[in-house]
Design a protein around this motif. Structure first.
Motif, short mmCIF file in Angstrom:
data_model
loop_
_atom_site.label_atom_id
_atom_site.label_comp_id
_atom_site.label_asym_id
_atom_site.label_seq_id
_atom_site.Cartn_x
_atom_site.Cartn_y
_atom_site.Cartn_z
N UNK A 339 42.98 89.60 47.58
CA UNK A 339 42.13 89.35 48.80
C UNK A 339 43.12 88.50 49.72
N UNK A 340 44.33 88.20 49.29
CA UNK A 340 45.48 87.44 49.96
C UNK A 340 44.81 86.19 50.48
N UNK A 341 44.25 85.49 49.63
CA UNK A 341 43.71 84.01 50.12
C UNK A 341 44.26 83.15 49.22
N UNK A 342 44.37 81.75 49.85
CA UNK A 342 44.96 80.78 48.88
C UNK A 342 43.36 80.15 48.21
N UNK A 343 43.66 80.19 47.08
CA UNK A 343 42.29 79.50 46.38
C UNK A 343 42.16 77.97 46.04
N UNK A 344 43.47 77.53 45.90
CA UNK A 344 43.93 76.18 45.38
C UNK A 344 45.13 75.66 46.04
N UNK A 345 45.00 74.36 46.51
CA UNK A 345 46.49 73.68 46.95
C UNK A 345 46.51 72.42 45.91
#
Length: 402
Positions: A339-345
């Motif tokens: 999905x090319x999404x950051x899930x966690x930082x």
């Protein structure tokens, strides 16, 4: 006798006898007491027998820390227990790879007959993966001596070939037949570097003109090179050399200094991949190469790990300007590559320059900086172990992704 008896007296003889009897009794008692005070003899210990400890079968949750610079060996750690399992002896600036079947470790190393001078000897040392003892040595015509690089030695997916990167006198790949224990030849890859194994008979390299080069072996082990179109700028936005590659499928994930991710498929003719930005995956503007432009950027020596079963990327990020790519990460970004999404930082308690992930269903995440190794649960990012004096260097887990 009567005269003698009168001289000494009968009573004197009796008293003398009494005294002798008392003295004898005292001596006897002292002997018994001394015997009672004598400590018992210790039991005899069994005779020691020499043996060689054997490592367990190396699963995906074991990690290797290869310091590679001034070190005496690559260390093996059990990610579940945090315990050190063993040490693979190696010369300075060596490369270490595991046979995909788990039978052998291969060490591409160089030594000199007089320590730091004399006759140079380049070799591929084969060690038993359970005992770490040397099985055999295969002489090499050369190899590149450079630290903290994972892809200067590659082992084919079927374990038959080794690809050793060399730069003597020009950029080339030395192909070694591991079954017959002999060098098959050398294939030049002009303007390209690295030798990451893909499939059963091919090796992947990155080129200075921004292209991919794939060296494919024929039935006789002779290599031919094919190249993709240029897709990145080695001068303006290079790719980190410790990229993640799946040897079995030929798929790879590459990361540039500005944070562009390149999904590579090298299973056939090499093709130029289309990149996407990790900053845009976090809802931030894409990083710039302009001077003084500050943004979140990837950094470290091994800044990205790829868990192929889930498609998740683990990227070490820091705030800085372009050309700060050696700065260790202060945050860990978990990204869904589909999905090319950051899930966690996650803000890291300690900076890290190396990251790796196991390839099992419940993976472990390994972070390294200086001499400390941290083991985290890859799903929750909860720390499981902190291992001091573990060495600092490239991290390798024993699954299909290198």
């Amino acid at each position: 006798m009567r005269q003698i008896g009168r001289a000494f007296g009968m009573g004197g003889i009796g008293r003398m006898r009494q005294r002798i009897s008392v003295i004898a009794a005292l001596l006897s008692a002292a002997g018994v007491q001394a015997q009672a005070q004598t400590p018992p003899r210790p039991p005899e210990l069994p005779v020691e027998e020499s043996d060689v400890a054997a490592l367990p079968v190396l699963g995906p949750r074991v990690v290797m820390v290869n310091t590679n610079w001034g070190s005496t060996g690559a260390r093996l750690f059990d990610g579940d227990t945090g315990k050190m399992l063993g040490l693979i002896h190696e010369a300075q600036l060596s490369n270490v790879a595991l046979d995909p079947a788990g039978r052998y470790f291969y060490v591409a190393e160089s030594i000199w007959t007089k320590g730091n001078r004399g006759t140079r000897q380049d070799m591929l040392t084969v060690r038993d993966a359970r005992t770490l003892k040397v099985v055999r040595e295969i002489a090499l015509p050369g190899r590149l001596l450079v630290g903290t690089r994972k892809h200067d030695l590659g082992i084919s997916a079927d374990g038959r070939y080794a690809y050793v990167y060399d730069f003597d006198p020009a950029s080339s790949i030395i192909v070694v037949d591991l079954v017959r224990s002999r060098v098959l030849g050398r294939t030049e890859v002009p303007g390209c570097g690295l030798s990451a194994a893909i499939g059963a008979a091919a090796s992947l390299s990155l080129c200075a003109d921004g292209a991919l080069a794939v060296t494919t072996l024929d039935a006789r082990g002779r290599g031919s090179v094919s190249r993709s179109e240029s897709f990145f700028s080695a001068e303006n936005d290079p790719i980190f050399d410790n990229f993640a590659v799946d040897t079995a499928s030929g798929a790879a994930m590459m990361l540039s200094y500005t944070g562009l991710v390149y999904p590579v498929d090298a299973s056939g003719e090499p093709k130029a991949p289309t990149p996407w930005s990790v900053q845009e995956a976090a809802g931030l503007p894409r990083a710039s190469t302009a001077p003084l432009a500050v943004n979140w950027l990837p950094g470290g020596r091994q800044p990205m790990a790829w868990h192929k079963p889930s498609g998740r990327l683990f990227v070490l990020m820091h705030m800085g300007e372009y050309w700060s790519q050696k700065e260790p990460g202060t945050e860990l970004w978990v990204i869904d590559s589909a999905t090319r999404r950051v899930l966690t930082r996650k803000k890291l308690k300690h900076k890290a320059s190396f990251v790796e992930v196991s390839q099992d269903a419940q993976p472990l995440l390994f972070l390294n900086e200086e001499e400390t190794l941290w083991v985290l649960d890859a799903a929750t990012l909860e720390q499981k172990h902190e291992i001091a004096n573990a060495g600092g260097g490239t991290l390798t887990t024993f699954g299909p992704v290198r």
